[in-house]
Motif scaffolding. Structure first.
Motif, PDB file in Angstrom:
ATOM      1  N   GLU A 226      -8.852  56.846  19.132  1.00 30.30           N
ATOM      2  CA  GLU A 226      -8.806  55.455  19.104  1.00 30.30           C
ATOM      3  C   GLU A 226      -7.581  54.819  18.938  1.00 30.30           C
ATOM      4  O   GLU A 226      -7.070  53.786  19.852  1.00 30.30           O
ATOM      5  N   TYR A 227      -6.663  55.298  18.073  1.00 30.76           N
ATOM      6  CA  TYR A 227      -5.289  54.962  18.022  1.00 30.76           C
ATOM      7  C   TYR A 227      -4.295  55.026  19.398  1.00 30.76           C
ATOM      8  O   TYR A 227      -3.739  54.270  19.933  1.00 30.76           O
ATOM      9  N   GLN A 228      -4.624  56.468  20.113  1.00 31.89           N
ATOM     10  CA  GLN A 228      -3.973  56.591  21.286  1.00 31.89           C
ATOM     11  C   GLN A 228      -4.505  55.391  22.256  1.00 31.89           C
ATOM     12  O   GLN A 228      -3.593  55.032  23.074  1.00 31.89           O
ATOM     13  N   LYS A 229      -5.805  55.329  22.460  1.00 30.83           N
ATOM     14  CA  LYS A 229      -6.499  54.804  23.182  1.00 30.83           C
ATOM     15  C   LYS A 229      -5.917  53.208  23.307  1.00 30.83           C
ATOM     16  O   LYS A 229      -5.507  52.639  24.406  1.00 30.83           O
ATOM     17  N   GLN A 230      -5.866  52.499  22.149  1.00 30.70           N
ATOM     18  CA  GLN A 230      -5.290  51.193  21.877  1.00 30.70           C
ATOM     19  C   GLN A 230      -3.646  51.226  22.250  1.00 30.70           C
ATOM     20  O   GLN A 230      -3.204  50.154  22.789  1.00 30.70           O
ATOM     21  N   LYS A 231      -3.077  52.111  21.738  1.00 31.16           N
ATOM     22  CA  LYS A 231      -1.630  52.230  21.985  1.00 31.16           C
ATOM     23  C   LYS A 231      -1.343  51.929  23.469  1.00 31.16           C
ATOM     24  O   LYS A 231      -0.484  51.359  23.849  1.00 31.16           O
ATOM     25  N   ASP A 232      -1.956  52.975  24.270  1.00 32.03           N
ATOM     26  CA  ASP A 232      -1.935  53.275  25.560  1.00 32.03           C
ATOM     27  C   ASP A 232      -2.155  52.029  26.478  1.00 32.03           C
ATOM     28  O   ASP A 232      -1.562  51.540  27.311  1.00 32.03           O
ATOM     29  N   SER A 233      -3.391  51.386  25.751  1.00 36.53           N
ATOM     30  CA  SER A 233      -3.672  50.006  26.431  1.00 36.53           C
ATOM     31  C   SER A 233      -2.584  48.878  26.182  1.00 36.53           C
ATOM     32  O   SER A 233      -2.369  48.127  27.285  1.00 36.53           O
ATOM     33  N   ASP A 235       0.561  49.499  25.760  1.00 34.31           N
ATOM     34  CA  ASP A 235       1.575  50.012  26.488  1.00 34.31           C
ATOM     35  C   ASP A 235       1.597  49.274  27.797  1.00 34.31           C
ATOM     36  O   ASP A 235       2.763  49.108  28.627  1.00 34.31           O
ATOM     37  N   THR A 236       0.583  49.308  28.458  1.00 37.57           N
ATOM     38  CA  THR A 236       0.332  48.518  29.743  1.00 37.57           C
ATOM     39  C   THR A 236       0.799  47.239  30.011  1.00 37.57           C
ATOM     40  O   THR A 236       1.332  46.777  31.264  1.00 37.57           O
ATOM     41  N   ILE A 237       0.959  46.530  28.881  1.00 42.23           N
ATOM     42  CA  ILE A 237       1.422  45.097  29.160  1.00 42.23           C
ATOM     43  C   ILE A 237       2.858  45.055  28.369  1.00 42.23           C
ATOM     44  O   ILE A 237       3.696  43.968  28.794  1.00 42.23           O
ATOM     45  N   LEU A 238       2.974  45.712  27.383  1.00 39.81           N
ATOM     46  CA  LEU A 238       4.342  45.567  26.737  1.00 39.81           C
ATOM     47  C   LEU A 238       5.350  46.282  27.593  1.00 39.81           C
ATOM     48  O   LEU A 238       6.598  45.842  27.194  1.00 39.81           O
ATOM     49  N   ASP A 239       5.370  47.227  28.309  1.00 42.32           N
ATOM     50  CA  ASP A 239       6.511  47.919  29.093  1.00 42.32           C
ATOM     51  C   ASP A 239       6.266  47.154  30.406  1.00 42.32           C
ATOM     52  O   ASP A 239       5.097  47.428  31.335  1.00 42.32           O
ATOM     53  N   PRO A 240       7.200  46.544  30.749  1.00 38.74           N
ATOM     54  CA  PRO A 240       7.231  45.729  32.265  1.00 38.74           C
ATOM     55  C   PRO A 240       7.090  46.568  33.295  1.00 38.74           C
ATOM     56  O   PRO A 240       6.316  46.149  34.256  1.00 38.74           O
ATOM     57  N   TYR A 341      -6.077  42.131  24.595  1.00 40.40           N
ATOM     58  CA  TYR A 341      -4.871  42.137  23.904  1.00 40.40           C
ATOM     59  C   TYR A 341      -4.576  41.103  22.670  1.00 40.40           C
ATOM     60  O   TYR A 341      -3.653  40.928  22.385  1.00 40.40           O
ATOM     61  N   VAL A 342      -5.886  40.428  22.339  1.00 41.57           N
ATOM     62  CA  VAL A 342      -5.859  39.689  21.366  1.00 41.57           C
ATOM     63  C   VAL A 342      -5.969  40.551  19.929  1.00 41.57           C
ATOM     64  O   VAL A 342      -6.668  41.558  19.920  1.00 41.57           O
ATOM     65  N   ILE A 343      -4.843  39.910  19.010  1.00 39.97           N
ATOM     66  CA  ILE A 343      -4.934  40.704  17.669  1.00 39.97           C
ATOM     67  C   ILE A 343      -5.446  39.787  16.463  1.00 39.97           C
ATOM     68  O   ILE A 343      -5.555  38.478  16.883  1.00 39.97           O
ATOM     69  N   PRO A 344      -6.220  40.318  15.423  1.00 41.65           N
ATOM     70  CA  PRO A 344      -6.623  39.415  14.424  1.00 41.65           C
ATOM     71  C   PRO A 344      -5.539  38.442  13.997  1.00 41.65           C
ATOM     72  O   PRO A 344      -4.306  38.693  14.159  1.00 41.65           O
ATOM     73  N   ARG A 345      -6.076  37.133  13.499  1.00 45.68           N
ATOM     74  CA  ARG A 345      -5.232  35.988  13.093  1.00 45.68           C
ATOM     75  C   ARG A 345      -4.167  36.337  12.152  1.00 45.68           C
ATOM     76  O   ARG A 345      -3.140  35.967  12.179  1.00 45.68           O
ATOM     77  N   GLU A 346      -4.472  37.315  11.267  1.00 52.06           N
ATOM     78  CA  GLU A 346      -3.321  37.662  10.162  1.00 52.06           C
ATOM     79  C   GLU A 346      -2.238  38.457  10.767  1.00 52.06           C
ATOM     80  O   GLU A 346      -1.235  38.434  10.099  1.00 52.06           O
ATOM     81  N   TYR A 347      -2.326  38.885  11.874  1.00 49.36           N
ATOM     82  CA  TYR A 347      -1.099  39.533  12.492  1.00 49.36           C
ATOM     83  C   TYR A 347      -0.561  38.935  13.536  1.00 49.36           C
ATOM     84  O   TYR A 347       0.447  39.266  13.841  1.00 49.36           O
ATOM     85  N   ILE A 348      -0.951  37.741  13.982  1.00 43.48           N
ATOM     86  CA  ILE A 348      -0.379  36.947  14.980  1.00 43.48           C
ATOM     87  C   ILE A 348       1.006  36.463  14.225  1.00 43.48           C
ATOM     88  O   ILE A 348       0.975  35.756  13.343  1.00 43.48           O
ATOM     89  N   PRO A 349       2.183  36.501  14.952  1.00 39.74           N
ATOM     90  CA  PRO A 349       3.491  36.295  14.596  1.00 39.74           C
ATOM     91  C   PRO A 349       3.598  34.711  14.308  1.00 39.74           C
ATOM     92  O   PRO A 349       3.073  33.819  14.979  1.00 39.74           O
TER      93      PRO A 349
END
Length: 396
Positions: A226-233, A235-240, A341-349
């Motif tokens: 699950e960690y690898q799947k989320q990270k790879d997902s 990465d497709t937006i974080l890496d231009p 790519y939405v993250i929980p509210r408590e983690y939003i910068p």
């Protein structure tokens, strides 16, 4: 004698009803054997075309607003109202199939031969609507193994189609607008860098740390997967580079910067100046959803009426239409995928105080002027001169 041009018009004259209500000519009646349900068939499709015309009218007005080099916030309410109107019209058109389906396949078969080669595929206005919204030409399913424009031979229709392709679509204009989203490249609030850090912390605390602490091998394996799947997902937006690869493959529509803007608006939708932009993004998805529902209802109706028979225009009928109900015809596909790519509210910068003031509707004129001066003095490159100011959203 009173001039006819200044004479008051009555209801019939104003709506030109004498001409309009004479447009329902039954071909079965012309052939000497009138079929009752042909009248319903004609009325329904004429109503569709009238509503198509109204939607084009609204979309053209919205495109004109977005084409402005400086988006005035006061015009956003009109944009929202017009997009809402388009969604309501589409809901009506989706439901209109119910009326047409009161006609049985046998009833339709009685006059179908009189349609000759006439086909809904020949609806010029629907093609114009698709083009002006932003359906990609390369994503279109070929009609009888040929380009869709081939069914239009008259000079005026071809000209209108070419103009609809050459002029900026709503998708392109929205993309440019999103690229100017406040906060993307401010010196005091760099959203994308902050978001990347937040994603890493979220994945670490919610998946990776539990993986480290887990003793059950099977659960541990599941967590790592699950960690690898989320990270790879992510990465497709974080890496231009990876993001642009998806654009080249046609799997994404918006530029990387525009996608960042859309995600920024989505995450901070509760900030006053993002209320209306978020409504716009929601309405664009509504339009896409309703267009898909319309296509689907059309497919179901055709299958119900003619089964697997060839279409009147020579297409494969049901099988051709079914191929158009897919993501390739979704214009604002990237907006649907934002939720990935939405993250929980408590983690939003958290926003900086300066950014808070920029997105607030309560700032004073002095604060607004100060914000402009601060930003102007801290631009790091010439492209940042097109960034947001505290007084106008998405301005260039």
């Amino acid at each position: 004698m009173e001039d006819d041009k200044t004479a008051p018009k009555n209801y019939q004259d104003y709506l030109m009803l004498q001409q309009l209500l004479k447009c329902q000519v039954l071909q079965s009646e012309e052939a000497g054997k009138p079929v009752h349900d042909e009248h319903l068939f004609i009325i329904t499709h004429q109503a569709y075309e009238l509503w198509f015309k109204q939607m084009l009218f609204e979309i053209d007005a919205v495109r004109e607003t977005f084409a402005s080099p400086a988006m005035d916030e006061s015009r956003m309410l009109a944009v929202i109202n017009r997009l809402q109107r388009v969604t309501l019209i589409l809901k009506l058109l989706v439901d209109q199939f119910v009326i047409l389906e009161t006609m049985t396949p046998l009833d339709f078969l009685e006059f179908r031969q009189h349609l000759a080669t006439a086909s809904g595929f020949q609806s010029l206005q629907f093609r114009l609507l698709e083009n002006k919204l932003g359906v990609k030409q390369e994503n279109r399913v070929k009609y009888n193994q040929q380009h869709y424009m081939k069914v239009f031979s008259d000079e005026e229709s071809v000209k209108m189609l070419m103009e609809s392709v050459e002029q900026p679509s709503l998708l392109l204009l929205v993309e440019r607008w999103l690229e100017r989203t406040p906060g993307l490249r401010r010196h005091d609030f760099r959203f994308w860098q902050a978001f990347e850090i937040a994603v890493g912390r979220w994945l670490d605390e919610t998946i990776y740390q539990p993986y480290i602490a887990e003793t059950d091998p099977k659960v541990k394996e599941t967590l790592m997967a699950e960690y690898q799947k989320q990270k790879d997902s992510f990465d497709t937006i974080l890496d231009p580079i990876k993001y642009n690869t998806y654009i080249e493959r046609g799997e994404r529509r918006l530029s990387h910067k525009a996608f960042q803007g859309a995600l920024l608006i989505s995450l901070y939708r509760e900030e006053p100046r993002f209320h209306q932009p978020f409504q716009v993004l929601t309405l664009l998805m509504d339009i896409d959803s309703l267009m898909t529902k319309w296509r689907y209802n059309h497919v179901m109706m055709v299958q119900r009426m003619i089964g697997s028979k060839l279409g009147t225009g020579g297409s494969s009928g049901y099988h051709y239409l079914r191929s158009t109900v897919s993501d390739r015809y979704k214009v604002f596909l990237d907006l649907f995928n934002l939720s990935t790519y939405v993250i929980p509210r408590e983690y939003i910068p958290p926003l900086t105080m300066s950014m808070k003031r920029t997105l607030s509707t309560l700032q004073t004129e002095a604060e607004a002027e100060s914000g402009i001066e601060d930003q102007a003095s801290s631009l790091e490159s010439s492209d940042q001169s097109n960034e947001d100011t505290s007084t106008a959203m998405f301005t260039v």
